[in-house]
Write an enzyme that holds these catalytic residues in place. Structure first.
Site, PDB file in Angstrom:
ATOM      1  N   ASP A 159      27.463  55.766  33.929  1.00 23.90           N
ATOM      2  CA  ASP A 159      26.798  54.659  33.211  1.00 23.90           C
ATOM      3  C   ASP A 159      25.998  55.327  34.204  1.00 23.90           C
ATOM      4  OD1 ASP A 159      25.984  53.118  31.683  1.00 23.90           O
ATOM      5  OD2 ASP A 159      26.337  51.521  32.181  1.00 23.90           O
ATOM      6  N   GLU A 180      22.562  58.615  31.261  1.00 17.18           N
ATOM      7  CA  GLU A 180      24.012  58.778  31.066  1.00 17.18           C
ATOM      8  C   GLU A 180      24.726  59.650  31.631  1.00 17.18           C
ATOM      9  OE1 GLU A 180      23.764  54.748  28.117  1.00 17.18           O
ATOM     10  OE2 GLU A 180      24.040  57.050  27.379  1.00 17.18           O
ATOM     11  N   ASP A 191      30.609  53.814  29.028  1.00 19.28           N
ATOM     12  CA  ASP A 191      30.414  52.768  27.271  1.00 19.28           C
ATOM     13  C   ASP A 191      29.000  52.973  26.483  1.00 19.28           C
ATOM     14  OD1 ASP A 191      28.001  51.718  28.494  1.00 19.28           O
ATOM     15  OD2 ASP A 191      28.897  51.024  29.670  1.00 19.28           O
ATOM     16  N   HIS A 223      59.345  41.183  40.108  1.00 18.62           N
ATOM     17  CA  HIS A 223      58.138  40.394  39.147  1.00 18.62           C
ATOM     18  C   HIS A 223      57.927  39.288  40.715  1.00 18.62           C
ATOM     19  CE1 HIS A 223      62.441  38.439  40.741  1.00 18.62           C
ATOM     20  NE2 HIS A 223      63.240  38.869  40.392  1.00 18.62           N
ATOM     21  N   GLU A 233      68.329  44.927  36.845  1.00 17.33           N
ATOM     22  CA  GLU A 233      68.732  44.008  38.489  1.00 17.33           C
ATOM     23  C   GLU A 233      70.032  44.210  38.651  1.00 17.33           C
ATOM     24  OE1 GLU A 233      68.537  44.431  41.471  1.00 17.33           O
ATOM     25  OE2 GLU A 233      67.671  43.225  42.401  1.00 17.33           O
TER      26      GLU A 233
END
Length: 460
Positions: free
Chosen positions: A9, A50, A75, A263, A339
């Site tokens: 940026d 930039e 951006d 998980h 699993e």
């Protein structure tokens, strides 16, 4: 071949006015920040600043690994469209900058992507730090930078005194790059203290659904000495870089990188009960849901995941859903990630199995072909299933970074196969709930384990 993300940026307070740029190089596999660059450039326009940020980011990526593929994310719609060749470059100040950027790395190694400003906070903070330094009549000081912390936001893991480590480096090149960056910062501030090194390891008795701890080692003087040694040693050329393990030949293309997420906790997890595909299919507990939100935030900050696949069980789909909501991605259910079936042992603790089925348990611990009591799935059968799933997914997602939300045994099996370790190694790995691991798969069939059992995102 390694893959980097360059976020860049630039800004101008007046357009034209006092201007500066910022850029950051990120390891696409682990999300680790490998290099930061920022500079006050005097009076210039936003667009010039930039482009200067883009140039600095590409040069930093080339210094780390000239053979790496690079995904540039900015951006600035103007810079992205011009460098992608979709918009013509008419302004005389832009043409030489764009031409210079195109020469830094071969065109085939670099791609460009527009992102909204709120996803480019790290580079934006660096640019503003550079402009603030210029206002004071100084240049940007890497050692004093808080851009990474400020971009993470208050209350996040990144708001601590040091940036949260993302795990061990993926290979020798990444380690050398990290050490060189540490030395550069140390020299800039006349401080020889090196960066923090983190490893996570543990040992478990059996491959049950357990929670675990992570061992962290802090080093100072040793890292500084290593950094000085590495800084004096030029990086290996593509011709001499090894083709197995630590790096890959430059003509293999970007790897398929699997970020492996176990998980979150279920009610069975703290009780250390066998919980496979043949059991009650529990959902996440309150703790597990909080863990899922924390890992979702960490993955959103890294911004490297492009696809999400999950086991069909409730706990993995729920964990994947939390991540998908933060990343704006869809969840694809993959049956091959389910699993192991633990047969009659489902819902029992290790001790209860030893008491009720001692002979079956002993056989299971000694022989990967042995099945749990009642006709469950052997480790050999699980390995065959996971191998087939791995081959299918590496072909389908070549060059992409994919989050696989799955379970203890599938993740350990993927790591074991990547390392070429024997089946008994499954009992020598600890895998915490909501932990992250990563394996990269190359076109020649080789694999590189980049991360294992990272739980830094769960720390308060």
């Amino acid at each position: 071949m390694r893959e980097f993300i360059v976020e860049a940026d630039g800004g101008s307070r007046g357009n034209p006015g006092p201007a500066g740029y910022g850029s950051v190089v990120i390891d696409a596999a682990t999300g680790e920040t490998l290099a930061e660059r920022a500079e006050f450039i005097g009076v210039a326009t936003n667009n010039v600043a930039e482009y200067r940020g883009l140039l600095a980011g590409l040069r930093a990526a080339r210094e780390l690994d000239p053979a790496a593929t690079v995904r540039v994310r900015m951006d600035s719609k103007l810079v992205v469209e011009q460098m992608s060749g979709r918009w013509k470059i008419k302004h005389p100040d832009m043409k030489p900058l764009a031409a210079e950027a195109a020469r830094i790395l071969p065109a085939g190694q670099v791609s460009y992507e527009w992102i909204p400003r709120e996803r480019n906070k790290h580079a934006d903070r660096l640019a503003n730090e550079a402009m603030d330094a210029g206002k004071r009549g100084e240049q940007w000081d890497a050692g004093a930078s808080r851009a990474a912390l400020d971009a993470a936001g208050p209350g996040s893991a990144g708001s601590r005194a040091l940036p949260e480590p993302s795990g061990p480096p993926g290979d020798a090149t990444a380690g050398a790059a990290k050490a060189r960056e540490a030395l550069a910062r140390a020299r800039a501030t006349e401080d020889t203290t090196a960066t923090e090194a983190t490893t996570g390891t543990a040992v478990t008795e059996a491959t049950t659904d357990t929670a675990a701890t992570q061992a962290t080692t802090d080093s100072g003087d040793a890292d500084a000495r290593a950094a000085r040694t590495l800084a004096a040693t030029p990086p290996t050329s593509p011709e001499t870089r090894p083709s197995v393990g630590w790096a890959s030949a430059p003509d293999l293309g970007a790897p398929a990188t699997f970020v492996l997420l176990r998980h979150g906790e279920t009610p069975l997890t703290p009780q250390k009960r066998f919980s496979g595909r043949g059991g009650s299919d529990p959902s996440l507990s309150a703790v597990g849901r909080e863990q899922a939100e924390r890992v979702a935030g960490a993955l959103a900050r890294r911004g490297t995941v492009q696809h999400i696949l999950a086991s069909p069980l409730a706990r993995t789909r729920e964990t994947a859903g939390a991540v998908a909501a933060r990343l704006g991605l869809e969840v694809v259910v993959e049956e091959g990630l389910i699993e192991t079936d633990f047969g009659a042992w489902e819902g029992l603790t290790f001790g209860e199995v030893r008491e009720r089925h001692p002979e079956d348990l002993n056989r299971w611990l000694a022989d990967p072909e042995a099945e749990p009591t009642g006709g469950g799935e052997s480790f050999a059968a699980t390995a065959a299933r996971i191998s087939a799933t791995r081959d299918k997914l590496t072909a389908a997602y070549a060059g992409r970074t994919v989050l696989l939300v799955t379970h203890v045994t599938p993740i350990k099996t993927l790591v074991r196969l990547a390392l070429g370790a024997p089946p008994e190694s499954l009992f020598r790995m600890e895998l915490s709930a909501a932990s992250l691991s990563a394996v990269a798969y190359y076109a020649d069939g080789n694999a590189s384990v980049r991360l294992f059992n990272d739980t830094s995102h769960l720390r308060p």
